[in-house]
Design a protein around this motif. Structure first.
Motif, mmCIF file in Angstrom:
data_model
loop_
_atom_site.group_PDB
_atom_site.id
_atom_site.type_symbol
_atom_site.label_atom_id
_atom_site.label_comp_id
_atom_site.label_asym_id
_atom_site.label_seq_id
_atom_site.Cartn_x
_atom_site.Cartn_y
_atom_site.Cartn_z
ATOM 1 N N GLU A 102 8.142 8.823 0.388
ATOM 2 C CA GLU A 102 6.986 8.711 1.265
ATOM 3 C C GLU A 102 5.741 8.514 0.410
ATOM 4 O OE1 GLU A 102 4.809 9.086 5.040
ATOM 5 O OE2 GLU A 102 6.794 8.445 4.386
ATOM 6 N N GLY A 103 4.944 7.512 0.731
ATOM 7 C CA GLY A 103 3.759 7.227 -0.058
ATOM 8 C C GLY A 103 2.648 8.245 0.142
ATOM 9 N N ALA A 104 1.743 8.289 -0.816
ATOM 10 C CA ALA A 104 0.569 9.172 -0.749
ATOM 11 C C ALA A 104 -0.638 8.367 -0.298
ATOM 12 C CB ALA A 104 0.304 9.793 -2.117
ATOM 13 N N GLY A 105 -1.662 9.055 0.204
ATOM 14 C CA GLY A 105 -2.883 8.375 0.613
ATOM 15 C C GLY A 105 -2.653 7.466 1.784
ATOM 16 N N LEU A 106 -2.251 8.049 2.928
ATOM 17 C CA LEU A 106 -1.810 7.256 4.064
ATOM 18 C C LEU A 106 -2.961 6.770 4.948
ATOM 19 C CD1 LEU A 106 1.270 9.428 5.086
ATOM 20 C CD2 LEU A 106 1.170 7.493 3.521
ATOM 21 N N GLY A 107 -4.183 7.026 4.550
ATOM 22 C CA GLY A 107 -5.314 6.677 5.404
ATOM 23 C C GLY A 107 -5.663 5.205 5.437
ATOM 24 N N SER A 108 -5.130 4.429 4.512
ATOM 25 C CA SER A 108 -5.489 3.016 4.455
ATOM 26 C C SER A 108 -4.258 2.153 4.712
ATOM 27 C CB SER A 108 -6.070 2.673 3.073
ATOM 28 O OG SER A 108 -5.133 2.952 2.058
ATOM 29 N N VAL A 109 -4.502 0.930 5.176
ATOM 30 C CA VAL A 109 -3.414 -0.013 5.400
ATOM 31 C C VAL A 109 -3.127 -0.722 4.079
ATOM 32 C CG1 VAL A 109 -2.660 -2.056 6.653
ATOM 33 C CG2 VAL A 109 -4.066 -0.341 7.810
ATOM 34 N N ASN A 110 -1.954 -0.462 3.544
ATOM 35 C CA ASN A 110 -1.576 -1.118 2.292
ATOM 36 C C ASN A 110 -0.136 -1.604 2.411
ATOM 37 O OD1 ASN A 110 0.137 1.121 1.814
ATOM 38 N ND2 ASN A 110 -1.536 2.246 0.844
ATOM 39 N N LYS B 152 2.538 3.092 -8.916
ATOM 40 C CA LYS B 152 1.320 3.050 -8.099
ATOM 41 C C LYS B 152 0.894 1.604 -7.837
ATOM 42 C CE LYS B 152 -2.015 6.006 -8.533
ATOM 43 N NZ LYS B 152 -1.921 6.589 -7.165
ATOM 44 N N ARG B 153 1.856 0.741 -7.760
ATOM 45 C CA ARG B 153 1.583 -0.677 -7.538
ATOM 46 C C ARG B 153 0.740 -0.905 -6.284
ATOM 47 N NH1 ARG B 153 6.345 -5.154 -6.246
ATOM 48 N NH2 ARG B 153 4.954 -6.956 -5.864
ATOM 49 N N PHE B 154 0.997 -0.112 -5.243
ATOM 50 C CA PHE B 154 0.271 -0.285 -3.981
ATOM 51 C C PHE B 154 -0.681 0.884 -3.704
ATOM 52 C CE2 PHE B 154 4.694 -2.003 -3.099
ATOM 53 C CZ PHE B 154 4.386 -3.281 -3.538
ATOM 54 N N GLY B 155 -1.115 1.548 -4.748
ATOM 55 C CA GLY B 155 -2.007 2.691 -4.563
ATOM 56 C C GLY B 155 -1.227 3.988 -4.619
ATOM 57 N N GLY B 156 -0.948 4.588 -3.465
ATOM 58 C CA GLY B 156 -0.230 5.856 -3.425
ATOM 59 C C GLY B 156 1.268 5.723 -3.485
ATOM 60 N N GLY B 157 1.752 4.654 -4.020
ATOM 61 C CA GLY B 157 3.189 4.438 -4.145
ATOM 62 C C GLY B 157 3.464 3.006 -4.531
ATOM 63 N N GLY B 158 4.731 2.747 -4.821
ATOM 64 C CA GLY B 158 5.149 1.394 -5.167
ATOM 65 C C GLY B 158 6.330 0.989 -4.320
ATOM 66 N N LEU B 159 7.310 0.356 -4.942
ATOM 67 C CA LEU B 159 8.507 -0.037 -4.200
ATOM 68 C C LEU B 159 9.257 1.180 -3.669
ATOM 69 C CD1 LEU B 159 9.836 -2.937 -6.460
ATOM 70 C CD2 LEU B 159 8.766 -3.151 -4.212
ATOM 71 N N MET C 225 -2.148 -9.728 4.960
ATOM 72 C CA MET C 225 -2.600 -8.466 4.382
ATOM 73 C C MET C 225 -1.751 -7.971 3.219
ATOM 74 S SD MET C 225 -3.663 -6.414 7.870
ATOM 75 C CE MET C 225 -4.445 -5.107 6.927
ATOM 76 N N ILE C 226 -0.526 -8.451 3.101
ATOM 77 C CA ILE C 226 0.342 -7.949 2.043
ATOM 78 C C ILE C 226 -0.213 -8.338 0.673
ATOM 79 C CG2 ILE C 226 1.843 -9.983 1.869
ATOM 80 C CD1 ILE C 226 4.212 -7.950 1.762
ATOM 81 N N THR C 227 0.040 -7.485 -0.308
ATOM 82 C CA THR C 227 -0.462 -7.770 -1.648
ATOM 83 C C THR C 227 0.077 -9.103 -2.160
ATOM 84 O OG1 THR C 227 -0.568 -6.961 -3.930
ATOM 85 C CG2 THR C 227 1.432 -6.507 -2.729
ATOM 86 N N LYS C 228 -0.745 -9.800 -2.914
ATOM 87 C CA LYS C 228 -0.380 -11.117 -3.443
ATOM 88 C C LYS C 228 0.152 -11.050 -4.864
ATOM 89 C CE LYS C 228 -3.317 -14.445 -2.862
ATOM 90 N NZ LYS C 228 -4.574 -15.249 -2.860
ATOM 91 N N ASP C 229 0.282 -9.837 -5.425
ATOM 92 C CA ASP C 229 0.540 -9.755 -6.866
ATOM 93 C C ASP C 229 1.845 -10.420 -7.299
ATOM 94 O OD1 ASP C 229 2.211 -7.813 -5.764
ATOM 95 O OD2 ASP C 229 1.754 -6.300 -7.267
ATOM 96 N N ALA C 230 2.890 -10.331 -6.469
ATOM 97 C CA ALA C 230 4.146 -10.961 -6.867
ATOM 98 C C ALA C 230 3.967 -12.461 -7.035
ATOM 99 C CB ALA C 230 5.237 -10.670 -5.835
#
Length: 575
Positions: free
Chosen positions: A78-86, A63-70, A100-105
């Motif tokens: 297919e990721g879950a929770g598709l209503g948001s831009v992640n 769940k690194r990106f919310g409704g899914g990861g890599l 907009m991409i996650t900065k965690d790496a």
């Protein structure tokens, strides 16, 4: 692992690890007094090291990106929770954006690299014996190398900071080192750490970094470095980024170097595939993920007893309200038959009317399909998962909460590493499972791939490594056809990686380093709609997502907020 490793530094010494999120590399603010206090107390010192340990495995969390990861960022799921831009939506739609991409790496890795440098700087004055200093120094050097690898696999070459500890007012190097310099540095650190570590730990030290983790990371690193994306076939053929994001020249001997790195682990005799008992075909593949200690894990993220994955991957009526990703039909179809043949082989015995009969045993231990049995809190027993749409009465079509379109967009749920006797929402059922980062199965596949590519034609050692994987999986026969070409063996190795290492964070980087993401992630992906009628159940293929891939997405963009701070920090191509 010692229980101290579950104590985050943020709890033990919150002032010392307060972070300035505005600073390049997410600098950790500290004062000389704080460092003096922390490193004059052995418990605080070990807790500080615990903080560096605590974030290993962050990149592969489901769940690194919310409704899914890599998994949801590639053609695996297919990721879950598709209503948001992640982040996973950006990768699925070809809209990866440096703003907009996650900065965690970037931030997680550099934050922990700085912590490692603080640890190494103060370790000579730490209040414990020389033998523990030697061990903790080696562990720290490995962890620093690990976080550099996280950066390298996401971005290509990155700034190497050496042993320096930069302060808020310091001029911090922002020029990216070449890819070759990064590879050499990480290899050097892994080898140096390995020299001062045992092959394994026992008792309260189990879970600490050991020699196998060092060589295992080196094996993965050098396999990536030998692969097409980085071995003279980078994204640009000229300019300042050419040597930063890949080797500018192609060198076949890099495959040999990767082979030898995997061989270091194999020849130790200290690790092996976990076999389990003979109660069912391929039981060892299921059981290894349920054991806190086993013969296969070179590196794992240690955890207390938990229900983490059950609470992410099980269906809604089995106690899950905030799910992770759902496997595509293409992922399901990668698992062939128990006889070792692909479902497309006319001799495989595959029956589309009974698509789950006699499949590779790893299939049922990786994917939940219609009527799979999953543990439920009601009666603390296994119940079938009803994914089908009920059309037994054509005038009254119904489906349950777990059904396709309602519970899962693909007709499947993920089952990898889930415990058969643990319910997501029942407090009295837990598993000692820890999250694998490097397994011996990966080492065998690394070895087989590297040796096959280097030799040009597979020999008995390549066959042996792949057949060991297939044998443990429960395939019968598990042996491969003699006389395979390099290309035929390559295809088998790629398929074995897709099955054996599914949902462990490998697929995203594998299709990139092989330079096939432009095909695998640029196509229509599917799911299965099970329809129950009065006569039988039919399995209809449905469209789930047309994924879009742009070649710039072979690498991640460096966060724009970081690039904007220095003209020396070059952005990756296409961003």
């Amino acid at each position: 692992m010692n229980k101290r490793f579950f104590i985050y530094v943020a709890i033990a010494i919150p002032i010392f690890l307060a972070c300035n999120k505005q600073g390049f590399l997410d600098q950790t603010q500290s004062s000389e007094l704080n460092e003096q206090v922390v490193f004059s107390d052995s418990a605080y010192t070990i807790n500080f090291l615990s903080g560096i340990y605590s974030e290993i495995g962050f990149a592969t969390w489901p769940k690194r990106f919310g409704g899914g990861g890599l998994d949801a960022s590639t053609d695996e799921a297919e990721g879950a929770g598709l209503g948001s831009v992640n982040t996973f939506i950006q990768f699925a739609t070809g809209t990866v954006n440096s703003n907009m991409i996650t900065k965690d790496a970037w931030t997680t890795s550099y934050t922990n690299i700085r912590r490692a440098n603080i640890m190494l700087k103060n370790l000579p004055n730490a209040k414990f014996g020389d033998n523990i200093k030697v061990r903790t120094k080696a562990e720290t050097r490995f962890l620093r190398a690990y976080y550099y690898f996280m950066l390298l696999e996401h971005y290509g070459g990155i700034p190497l900071l050496g042993d320096s500890v930069y302060q808020a007012d310091s001029v911090i190097p922002s020029t990216r080192n070449t890819y070759a310099e990064c590879i050499d540095y990480i290899v050097q650190e892994c080898d140096a750490a390995a020299d001062d570590l045992p092959w394994s730990h026992n008792g309260e030290n189990y879970g600490r970094i050991n020699k196998a983790a060092c060589y295992g990371l080196k094996s993965r690193l050098l396999l990536y470095a030998a692969s097409p994306l980085f071995n003279g076939q980078g994204l640009v053929s000229e300019g300042p980024l050419q040597a930063v994001i890949a080797y500018p020249d192609q060198d076949k001997s890099r495959w040999e170097r990767a082979e030898k790195a995997a061989e270091q682990v194999m020849e130790s005799g200290m690790y092996a595939l976990h076999q389990g008992d003979n109660s069912e075909a391929g039981y060892g593949f299921y059981q290894v993920f349920q054991l806190r200690k086993n013969s296969e894990y070179l590196l794992a993220r240690m955890q207390n007893t938990n229900r983490d994955l059950e609470g992410i991957w099980n269906p809604p009526t089995f106690g899950v309200s905030n799910p992770g990703a759902y496997p595509y039909l293409e992922t399901a179809n990668a698992f062939g038959m128990k006889n070792g043949l692909s479902i497309d082989d006319p001799n495989s015995g595959y029956d589309p009317k009974q698509p789950y009969k006699d499949r590779d045993p790893r299939f049922s231990n990786t994917i939940t399909r219609d009527q799979s049995l999953v543990f439920h809190r009601d009666g603390l027993a296994k119940r079938p998962v009803n994914i089908y749409i009920d059309k037994t009465n054509p005038n009254h079509v119904v489906s349950g909460q777990d059904a396709v379109y309602k519970g899962t967009p693909t007709g499947y749920y993920t089952y990898k590493m889930i415990n058969r006797d643990v319910a997501a929402d029942w407090f009295n059922t837990v598993t000692p499972r820890c999250m694998p980062i490097i397994r011996y199965a990966e080492i065998l596949l690394n070895y087989a791939e590297a040796r096959n590519e280097y030799l040009g034609i597979p020999d008995e050692k390549v066959y042996q490594a792949v057949e060991d994987i297939r044998k443990r999986a429960g395939l019968s026969p598990y042996t491969l056809t003699p006389g395979l070409s390099q290309q035929e063996m390559r295809k088998i190795i790629w398929n074995e990686r897709q099955k054996e290492l599914a949902f462990e964070g490998h697929r995203f980087f594998d299709v990139r380093r092989w330079k096939i993401a432009e095909n695998m992630e640029n196509r229509q992906l599917h799911g299965t709609e099970p329809v129950r009628t009065a006569g039988d159940t039919q399995y209809m293929t449905i469209n789930v997502r047309k994924r879009v891939f742009d070649k710039r997405m072979y690498l991640w963009p460096i966060p724009q907020s970081e690039v904007a701070k220095s003209i020396d920090l070059l952005q990756n191509p296409g961003y």
